[in-house]
Structure formats: C-alpha cells, structure tokens
Enzyme design. Structure first.
Site, mmCIF file in Angstrom:
data_model
loop_
_atom_site.group_PDB
_atom_site.id
_atom_site.type_symbol
_atom_site.label_atom_id
_atom_site.label_comp_id
_atom_site.label_asym_id
_atom_site.label_seq_id
_atom_site.Cartn_x
_atom_site.Cartn_y
_atom_site.Cartn_z
ATOM 1 N N ASN A 1 0.846 -1.186 0.000
ATOM 2 C CA ASN A 1 0.000 0.000 0.000
ATOM 3 C C ASN A 1 0.886 1.241 0.000
ATOM 4 O OD1 ASN A 1 0.590 0.752 2.827
ATOM 5 N ND2 ASN A 1 -0.514 -1.143 3.292
ATOM 6 N N ASP B 1 -4.445 -6.577 4.787
ATOM 7 C CA ASP B 1 -5.477 -7.479 5.306
ATOM 8 C C ASP B 1 -5.301 -8.900 4.790
ATOM 9 O OD1 ASP B 1 -6.867 -5.528 6.796
ATOM 10 O OD2 ASP B 1 -7.794 -4.772 4.965
#
Length: 397
Positions: free
Chosen positions: A208, A276
């Site tokens: 990310n 996640d």
C-alpha cells in the site's frame, strides 16, 4: 516540568530562528530560566531585544565582551547551565562542532562546556542530505551530542524533505527527557509503522502507499517524552527515528511475531498499515506469462494484530491505540472499528486522494475513544505525533 532548570539556548542563523522565540516562551512557562546566545547570523532573523524580552535576561552576542571576559565569562556561561540547547543548529554550527572550531561566542561555548548538549538541526534538505552533514551528524552523535529532529516537511525555500527544525513543543519534550523530567520516563511503548509487503513471488508483492511518516513521528515524540520505544517497522520510505529499538519486518506475519516478542509493554500504538490479505501460497519462482492466461492468486487473511493485542487476557498493554485510514464516513467507520477491535483509542483520518494525506507531510485526525470523537485541526504529522504523545503520557500517568 522544568522548575529551576537552567537552559543555555544558542540560536543559530537560519529562518527557523523565529521558532526559538516560542521555544523560550514554552520553557519559561514550565519554570525554566533561559540564557540566550545569538550568533551574528541569527541577528539577521531575530532581534536581541525580542529574545531578551521573552527570556527576561541579557542576550549574549560577542566573545570579546570586555566586561564579561575580564572574568572569563564564556567559561562561566558554558558551565552554569543544566543543559545547552542549540536551536536552530545550522549546517555551519554542526560543522564547527565536529571540527572543534571556536571562533565566535557560540562555538567557543560549545567547546568549553562540560554540560550535556542537545541540538535541533534546521537547514535546506540538500544541505541536510549532503555527505558532509551526514558525517558531521554521525560524529556528533558519537561525541555524545543529542539530537531532536530534523523533521520532514515543506521548506521556506519551497523544497520538501528532512531539514525542518523540530517544533518548539517537541524540543521542550526532548529537553524534559534529557533532564530526566519526561512524563514517560520508565515507560516501555511499542509502535508499529509503515506498510507490509506480502510476497506473490520472489520479485512481486502486494503493498500500500503508507510512507511510515506518521508512525515514525509518533515514535520520535514518545522518545522525546522519555519513553523506551520498540519500533516495529515495515519497509517504509521514512527512516526510523533516533533513540528507538528498531525491529525491521516485511510481511504481516513477521510483524505479528515481532509484536509478540516485544510484549509486555505499557502501551501499544499500532500505526502500521498492515495488509489485510496475503497470497496463500507465494511462489518460490518468478511467475511467467503463459498461453493459459492470467495466473490465479488465492488469498488468505492476515493476522489481526490490533484486535489480538487488544483482547489479550494476560499481558495486554495498559493503553492500546489503533489507526484507521478511511476514505468515507470516517467517524462512523472508525467508531465501529474501535468496538470491533477492542482497543482504547482509534486515530482516524481521511486518506482519500483529494486530501493528500497518504504519503504527505500533514495529517488531519479524529481521536475516537469511549468519550466520543475529538476532531483535531490539520497540522504537520510531527505536531499530530507530539499531541498524541502528550495524550498517551496523560493516560499512563
């Protein structure tokens, strides 16, 4: 507090010298006495009158002040303080300190003192990154000089990067910690930071846009308040701050194991942007294009580090702080996350592209706790960190 502590403040010649005026005010609010020294270059940015008015004492400027030097005044000045603070510490002053030069009052004081010295560097990003400055920094640290900052951010010259002088409250916190006055002295705090990289094969990964800037700023602010900080960081763009115990990881699984190894702690601040999911079976060879079409990647859920630590029955930190990066319905989503995870506080922000917060130098956060949502104004990430660190100190006191 700094009641009856004596600070010798050397103000170097840079645009950040204006912050020294606020620093003097903050120190005197806390009961410290401040003796000020202005370099010749500093006089181009702040006036002796303004410094003297705020400090409530004479400003020293000239090495060859005959009244003072009849009694070797520079020696007395250099040794009568509890701490010598240089703010801003310019590239020139750092170079003089490293080389042992003593050709003006400031550099002579720094050579003659047997008192601990704390410096707050401030300069253009190219000057800070220059090999000579980096060598000087390492040598000064080896000589026992303590540093606060510099911070990342926009420069007066229009450039961006490391080189901004630490904010006055950060410097005050560092002074308190240096003098054994820090409110977090004796507290051990865990901070996670940065992104995680989840491997697909040996050359590809899922990640990310987290730079790690906010997590690093929080760790630095906690150190400045006297805390013993364990800093577990993914592969971030921003280097770890000085004075922390650094544990470097790549994946969420590695971060989870590092967190377990760091416990027990008095508080945990989970600022890392942990992925996640991970690829269930990462390939040990580079995936190739084939006539059969696109490869199929099966995902597995990563451990929920924040939730697991928040719900520990034994060894749970006294305060658990999570972060929530949202793109919509920030308060609602962050409030739900706090309840779902079981942490004490959530620091929420809006990271939608229009805000420029993800990877930027500023942040606008909302502190979610059991008392509700408290919106903070947009400010530099270092200022957010300093305010959060003060709140943590209050909660642990």
């Amino acid at each position: 507090m700094l009641e009856s502590k004596r600070i010798l403040l050397i103000i170097g010649g840079g645009i950040a010298a204006y912050k020294s005026l606020d620093l003097i005010r903050r120190l005197r609010e806390r009961g410290a006495s401040v003796t000020s020294v202005l370099t010749r270059a500093a006089e181009e940015f702040v006036t002796p009158l303004s410094v003297a008015a705020l400090a409530g004492s004479k400003v020293h400027q000239d090495l060859f002040d005959l009244t003072s030097e009849a009694e070797m005044g520079h020696i007395q000045l250099s040794r009568s303080a509890d701490l010598v603070v240089v703010a801003p510490a310019t590239a020139d002053l750092m170079g003089k300190m490293t080389a042992g030069l003593a050709n003006d009052l400031a550099s002579t004081l720094l050579m003659a003192t047997d008192t601990p010295v704390l410096i707050a560097p401030a300069m253009n990003v190219r000057m800070w990154d220059h090999p000579a400055t980096q060598r000087n920094q390492e040598q000064l640290k080896a000589d026992g000089i303590r540093f606060v900052g510099p911070n990342q951010g926009d420069m007066a010259c229009g450039e961006y990067g490391p080189g901004r002088m630490a904010e006055p409250l950060e410097i005050v916190a560092a002074i308190e910690a240096e003098l054994g006055q820090g409110p977090l002295l004796g507290k051990r705090i865990l901070v996670t930071s940065g992104p995680t990289h989840e491997p697909i094969d040996p050359v590809r990964y899922i990640a990310n846009r987290s730079s790690g800037a906010q997590g690093a700023a929080v760790a630095r602010a906690l150190v400045n308040l006297g805390a013993d900080v364990v800093f577990v960081t993914g592969p971030a763009d921003v280097p770890p701050p000085a004075g922390v115990e650094v544990v470097r990881v790549q994946s969420a699984l590695e971060m989870s194991n590092a967190v377990d190894a760091a416990l027990p702690v008095d508080a945990g601040v989970f600022a890392a942007a942990v992925a996640d999911w991970r690829v269930a079976s990462a390939s040990d060879r580079k995936l190739k294009k084939s006539k059969d079409g696109l490869p199929v990647l099966e995902f597995a859920e990563n451990p929920d580090i924040l939730k697991r630590v928040s719900r520990l029955e034994k060894g749970r930190p006294g305060l658990v702080v999570g972060f929530a990066a949202e793109t919509n319905d920030v308060v609602e989503n962050a409030t739900a996350k706090r309840l779902r995870k079981g942490c004490d506080w959530i620091v929420a922000n809006d990271v939608s592209p229009a805000t420029g917060i993800m990877g930027g130098s500023e942040n606008a956060v909302i502190l979610i706790s059991d008392t509700g949502a408290e919106e903070w104004p947009r400010m530099a990430k270092d200022q957010v960190a300093a305010q959060l660190a003060q709140r943590i100190a209050s909660a642990l006191s």
